[in-house]
Design an enzyme around this catalytic site. Structure first.
Site, PDB file in Angstrom:
ATOM      1  N   CYS A   7      -4.587  -1.680  -1.755  1.00 58.43           N
ATOM      2  CA  CYS A   7      -4.803  -0.247  -1.960  1.00 58.43           C
ATOM      3  C   CYS A   7      -5.759  -0.111  -3.144  1.00 58.43           C
ATOM      4  O   CYS A   7      -5.473  -0.624  -4.238  1.00 58.43           O
ATOM      5  CB  CYS A   7      -3.450   0.392  -2.273  1.00 58.43           C
ATOM      6  SG  CYS A   7      -3.536   2.127  -2.724  1.00 58.43           S
TER       7      CYS A   7
ATOM      8  N   HIS B 249      -6.996   2.788   4.137  1.00 54.04           N
ATOM      9  CA  HIS B 249      -6.670   3.545   5.357  1.00 54.04           C
ATOM     10  C   HIS B 249      -7.903   3.738   6.251  1.00 54.04           C
ATOM     11  O   HIS B 249      -7.780   3.862   7.471  1.00 54.04           O
ATOM     12  CB  HIS B 249      -6.130   4.939   4.993  1.00 54.04           C
ATOM     13  CG  HIS B 249      -4.683   4.946   4.637  1.00 54.04           C
ATOM     14  ND1 HIS B 249      -4.211   4.470   3.441  1.00 54.04           N
ATOM     15  CD2 HIS B 249      -3.595   5.376   5.331  1.00 54.04           C
ATOM     16  CE1 HIS B 249      -2.890   4.616   3.405  1.00 54.04           C
ATOM     17  NE2 HIS B 249      -2.493   5.166   4.535  1.00 54.04           N
TER      18      HIS B 249
ATOM     19  N   GLU C 221      -2.332   8.540   8.693  1.00 54.33           N
ATOM     20  CA  GLU C 221      -0.887   8.229   8.762  1.00 54.33           C
ATOM     21  C   GLU C 221      -0.256   8.871   9.995  1.00 54.33           C
ATOM     22  O   GLU C 221       0.667   8.316  10.585  1.00 54.33           O
ATOM     23  CB  GLU C 221      -0.161   8.751   7.513  1.00 54.33           C
ATOM     24  CG  GLU C 221      -0.337   7.916   6.277  1.00 54.33           C
ATOM     25  CD  GLU C 221       0.445   6.591   6.277  1.00 54.33           C
ATOM     26  OE1 GLU C 221       1.629   6.572   6.671  1.00 54.33           O
ATOM     27  OE2 GLU C 221      -0.153   5.581   5.857  1.00 54.33           O
TER      28      GLU C 221
ATOM     29  N   ASP D 216       0.877  -1.183   0.000  1.00 53.63           N
ATOM     30  CA  ASP D 216       0.000   0.000   0.000  1.00 53.63           C
ATOM     31  C   ASP D 216       0.909   1.226   0.000  1.00 53.63           C
ATOM     32  O   ASP D 216       2.130   1.117   0.163  1.00 53.63           O
ATOM     33  CB  ASP D 216      -0.880  -0.013   1.267  1.00 53.63           C
ATOM     34  CG  ASP D 216      -1.776   1.219   1.377  1.00 53.63           C
ATOM     35  OD1 ASP D 216      -2.436   1.576   0.377  1.00 53.63           O
ATOM     36  OD2 ASP D 216      -1.806   1.852   2.439  1.00 53.63           O
ATOM     37  N   SER D 217       0.297   2.392  -0.137  1.00 53.54           N
ATOM     38  CA  SER D 217       1.062   3.639  -0.082  1.00 53.54           C
ATOM     39  C   SER D 217       1.595   3.911   1.332  1.00 53.54           C
ATOM     40  O   SER D 217       2.500   4.717   1.506  1.00 53.54           O
ATOM     41  CB  SER D 217       0.160   4.798  -0.493  1.00 53.54           C
ATOM     42  OG  SER D 217      -0.954   4.860   0.378  1.00 53.54           O
TER      43      SER D 217
ATOM     44  N   CYS E 218     -11.048   2.923   0.643  1.00 57.33           N
ATOM     45  CA  CYS E 218      -9.606   3.181   0.770  1.00 57.33           C
ATOM     46  C   CYS E 218      -9.177   2.399   1.995  1.00 57.33           C
ATOM     47  O   CYS E 218      -9.868   2.431   3.029  1.00 57.33           O
ATOM     48  CB  CYS E 218      -9.359   4.675   0.958  1.00 57.33           C
ATOM     49  SG  CYS E 218      -7.688   5.067   1.544  1.00 57.33           S
TER      50      CYS E 218
END
Ligand code: DGL
Length: 270
Positions: free
Chosen positions: A78, A191, A157, A15-16, A189
């Site tokens: 992701c 996240h 994050e 993932d990012s 998403c």
């Protein structure tokens, strides 16, 4: 890849940033014998506001890295990366199964009673032809309200999963949807499951929030069964995590999840 021992190799997940950990955790819970190698591209986050061609290039590099570690399967944990890169990844490595993510619009339209669903995802996901096709196939007579949640990935994050600032942002995203009669929200998403509890408090218990991570773990299991690639418990499974930026966010996120003694490495590109 050493095909004699392929069943013993790890599942690659990327993932990012820390978002894909929500998927890695579901895999770890569902398939506890499997080794998991995770890559979080924290140095280049966010992906969701970048052009698809840039995200594609990142996905190619990370997949190459995970395959160099002999991963047997790669989970693109992701939605943005899946939308930007999945067909090219499959075409580049046809021998490798790639499992992608997409906003859970189909389960949402089955669940809604009001006929109105809300989708939270990134700009790059919404702009993708893959997402447009998903809407054409499943949304038809339902009403779908979308929000690209600008700034939410950065707050997550930063570990602000229950902060005043995150609550204000989430309220500005979902309250207009709720006012329109939305009763089902899609976490499009990876996240966003980190703020699922806060979101549920804001939306109230009657609103269903769909996190696709458990379904991805089941899909992965069926691929492993089909190929006969399930790991035998001959040795303890490994859990390795690489980040391209600093380790803080990953360490904090891992402390809330179910991994025991994870090894965390700082990835240095050549
Ligand atoms: N976690 C990613 C997704 O599922 C995107 C986060 C980002 O914008 O980097 O779409």
């Amino acid at each position: 890849m050493d095909t004699n021992h392929i069943h013993q190799q790890a599942i690659g997940v990327f993932d990012s940033g820390i978002g894909g950990l929500t998927v890695a955790n579901a895999i770890h819970t569902h398939l506890s014998k499997e080794s998991i190698y995770y890559f979080g591209d924290t140095n280049r986050i966010p992906y969701g506001t970048k052009p698809a061609s840039t995200v594609l290039q990142y996905c190619m590099e990370i997949s190459q890295f995970l395959l160099d570690q002999s991963c047997k399967v790669i989970v693109v944990a992701c939605n943005t990366a899946t939308a930007a890169a999945l067909p090219q990844l499959r075409a580049t490595w046809p021998q490798v199964p790639f499992v992608g993510m997409e906003p859970a619009v189909k389960p949402a339209v089955s669940a809604t009673k009001t006929g109105k669903i809300g989708v939270l995802a990134t700009q790059t996901t919404f702009k993708s032809p893959r997402y447009q096709r998903l809407l054409e196939r499943f949304v038809e007579s339902y009403e779908c309200f979308e929000n690209p949640c600008i700034g939410l990935v950065e707050l997550i994050e930063a570990g602000c999963w229950d902060s005043r600032e995150t609550e204000t942002l989430l309220r500005s995203i979902v309250e207009p949807m709720l006012a329109k009669g939305v009763d089902t929200l899609v976490l499009g998403c990876t996240h966003y499951p980190f703020v699922k509890e806060l979101l549920q408090r804001i939306a109230g218990p009657a609103v269903q929030i769909i996190d696709p991570a458990p379904a991805i773990a089941r899909r992965l299991e069926s691929i492993l069964i089909d190929k006969g690639w399930q790991r035998q418990r001959e040795t303890k499974p490994e859990q390795k995590f690489w980040v391209s930026g600093d380790k803080d966010a990953l360490e904090k996120a891992l402390s809330r999840l179910d991994f025991q003694n994870p090894n965390i490495f700082r990835f240095q590109s050549q």
